[in-house]
Design a protein around this motif. Structure first.
Motif, short mmCIF file in Angstrom:
data_model
loop_
_atom_site.label_atom_id
_atom_site.label_comp_id
_atom_site.label_asym_id
_atom_site.label_seq_id
_atom_site.Cartn_x
_atom_site.Cartn_y
_atom_site.Cartn_z
N ASN A 1 2.44 -26.75 2.37
CA ASN A 1 1.08 -25.88 1.95
C ASN A 1 1.04 -24.61 2.57
N PHE A 2 1.49 -24.50 3.82
CA PHE A 2 1.74 -23.09 4.24
C PHE A 2 2.91 -22.22 3.67
N SER A 3 3.96 -23.11 3.27
CA SER A 3 5.24 -22.21 2.71
C SER A 3 4.63 -21.87 1.28
N THR A 4 3.92 -22.47 0.48
CA THR A 4 3.36 -22.10 -0.73
C THR A 4 2.45 -20.73 -0.55
N PHE A 5 1.67 -21.00 0.49
CA PHE A 5 0.86 -19.92 0.59
C PHE A 5 1.37 -18.56 1.11
N PHE A 6 2.65 -18.74 1.80
CA PHE A 6 3.21 -17.60 2.42
C PHE A 6 4.12 -16.89 1.24
N GLN A 7 4.71 -17.64 0.35
CA GLN A 7 5.20 -17.23 -0.93
C GLN A 7 4.23 -16.21 -1.63
N GLY A 8 2.94 -16.68 -1.80
CA GLY A 8 2.32 -16.10 -2.70
C GLY A 8 1.69 -14.73 -1.88
N TRP A 9 1.37 -14.96 -0.30
CA TRP A 9 1.11 -13.75 0.35
C TRP A 9 2.15 -12.84 0.38
N LEU A 10 3.37 -13.05 0.25
CA LEU A 10 4.37 -12.06 0.07
C LEU A 10 4.56 -11.17 -1.08
N SER A 11 4.03 -12.00 -2.14
CA SER A 11 4.06 -11.29 -3.46
C SER A 11 2.80 -10.28 -3.38
N ARG A 12 1.69 -10.78 -3.04
CA ARG A 12 0.74 -9.89 -2.57
C ARG A 12 1.11 -8.63 -1.87
N GLN A 13 1.73 -8.80 -0.75
CA GLN A 13 2.54 -7.82 0.38
C GLN A 13 3.18 -6.76 -0.56
N GLU A 14 4.01 -7.28 -1.68
CA GLU A 14 4.77 -6.48 -2.53
C GLU A 14 4.01 -5.61 -3.38
N GLU A 15 2.89 -6.34 -3.74
CA GLU A 15 1.97 -5.32 -4.58
C GLU A 15 1.39 -4.30 -3.95
N PHE A 16 0.80 -4.65 -2.56
CA PHE A 16 0.20 -3.60 -1.51
C PHE A 16 1.25 -2.71 -1.52
N LEU A 17 2.18 -3.04 -1.15
CA LEU A 17 3.38 -1.82 -0.86
C LEU A 17 3.80 -0.68 -2.19
N ARG A 18 3.50 -1.31 -3.36
CA ARG A 18 3.69 -0.41 -4.31
C ARG A 18 2.30 0.39 -4.37
N GLN A 19 1.33 0.01 -4.10
CA GLN A 19 0.02 0.80 -4.42
C GLN A 19 0.21 1.80 -3.26
N LEU A 20 0.54 1.26 -1.99
CA LEU A 20 0.57 2.27 -0.78
C LEU A 20 1.43 3.50 -1.23
N GLU A 21 2.72 3.00 -1.62
CA GLU A 21 3.59 4.22 -2.00
C GLU A 21 3.23 5.00 -3.18
N THR A 22 2.38 4.40 -4.08
CA THR A 22 1.94 5.31 -5.30
C THR A 22 0.81 6.47 -4.48
N LEU A 23 0.15 5.82 -3.43
CA LEU A 23 -0.79 6.82 -2.77
C LEU A 23 -0.01 8.05 -2.22
N LEU A 24 1.45 7.85 -1.88
CA LEU A 24 1.74 8.77 -1.01
C LEU A 24 2.47 9.58 -2.00
N SER A 25 2.63 9.50 -3.22
CA SER A 25 3.15 10.40 -4.37
C SER A 25 2.29 11.43 -4.66
N PRO A 26 3.02 12.82 -4.68
CA PRO A 26 1.90 13.84 -4.79
C PRO A 26 1.43 13.96 -6.22
N VAL A 27 0.08 13.90 -6.40
CA VAL A 27 -0.43 13.94 -7.85
C VAL A 27 -1.63 15.11 -7.75
N ASP A 28 -1.48 15.99 -8.84
CA ASP A 28 -2.41 16.94 -8.92
C ASP A 28 -3.87 16.43 -8.95
#
Length: 231
Positions: free
Chosen positions: A7-34
């Protein structure tokens, strides 16, 4: 008891996928945009990332309640990830080198002072928890705790009630130690983020996510190579 692991292994896999998505969002916020209000956007995402970590700790606490011994050597992690663990997670003190690498040059004197205070308190509590776990190990005659449970686990009920009682007491103490360790990890991250500006906070959280996800990828790659070598 065994059902908690998948049960936790399944949760952890999904949590890591959401972690990757958060990382993409965080990196986008750090990209300079006018014309982009970076500070406001960074301030908006930080509570969502912190909530993401809190979700992990809630689910992990439930898994620990069911089988604390598996959490000490979590099967949902790779061998490389497990080699980096302190108790059942990363050491809170590992966050401070990440701060240094991600935002150190941007910190004001006041921020540096507060970060040093958090570091000192975190390391003090970390040492206390480590010593408490060492004392627990001594209570089972210096045998590895998980190995002891595997050896006697099938014979405690009915055959050795005194051992059963001792194991239940040990489990409760270990749950407390793991819970304290997880609480310290969460406290340390929250205190650090509180010190930082929104943009600094996003840089820091992005660096934390990169560290965790890279450790995961390195571990999976090592296991893949090892599996190929045995075939």
């Amino acid at each position: 008891m065994a059902a908690a692991t998948p049960n936790f292994s399944t949760f952890f896999q999904g949590w890591l996928s959401r972690q990757e998505e958060f990382l993409r969002q965080l990196e986008t916020l750090l990209s300079p945009v006018d014309g982009f209000d970076r500070s406001r956007q960074c301030g908006d995402i930080i509570p969502r990332v912190i909530a993401h970590y809190r979700e992990f700790y809630r689910e992990k606490a439930a898994a620990v309640e069911e089988d604390v011994f598996l959490s000490i050597s979590p099967p949902w992690m790779t061998a490389f990830e497990r080699s980096l663990l302190w108790l059942s997670g990363f050491r809170p003190s590992i966050l401070f080198p990440i701060i240094g690498a991600s935002v150190a040059e941007e910190l004001s004197p006041g921020q540096r002072k507060r970060i040093e205070e958090v570091k000192a308190e975190s390391r003090r509590r970390e040492k206390e928890i480590t010593q408490a776990m060492a004392r627990l190990q001594e209570t089972v005659a210096e045998q590895p705790v998980y190995g002891l449970i595997k050896k006697f686990g099938n014979s405690v009920d009915g055959e050795a009630p005194e051992l059963h009682a001792a194991m239940e007491e040990l489990k409760a103490a270990m749950r407390a130690a793991v819970g304290n360790a997880d609480a310290l990890q969460g406290w340390t991250m929250s205190e650090v983020v509180e010190v930082l500006t929104p943009v600094q906070g996003v840089k820091f959280l992005a660096a934390v996510a990169r560290f965790q996800l890279r450790a995961r990828r390195w571990g999976m790659e090592r296991e893949r190579v090892a599996a190929d070598d045995t075939n």
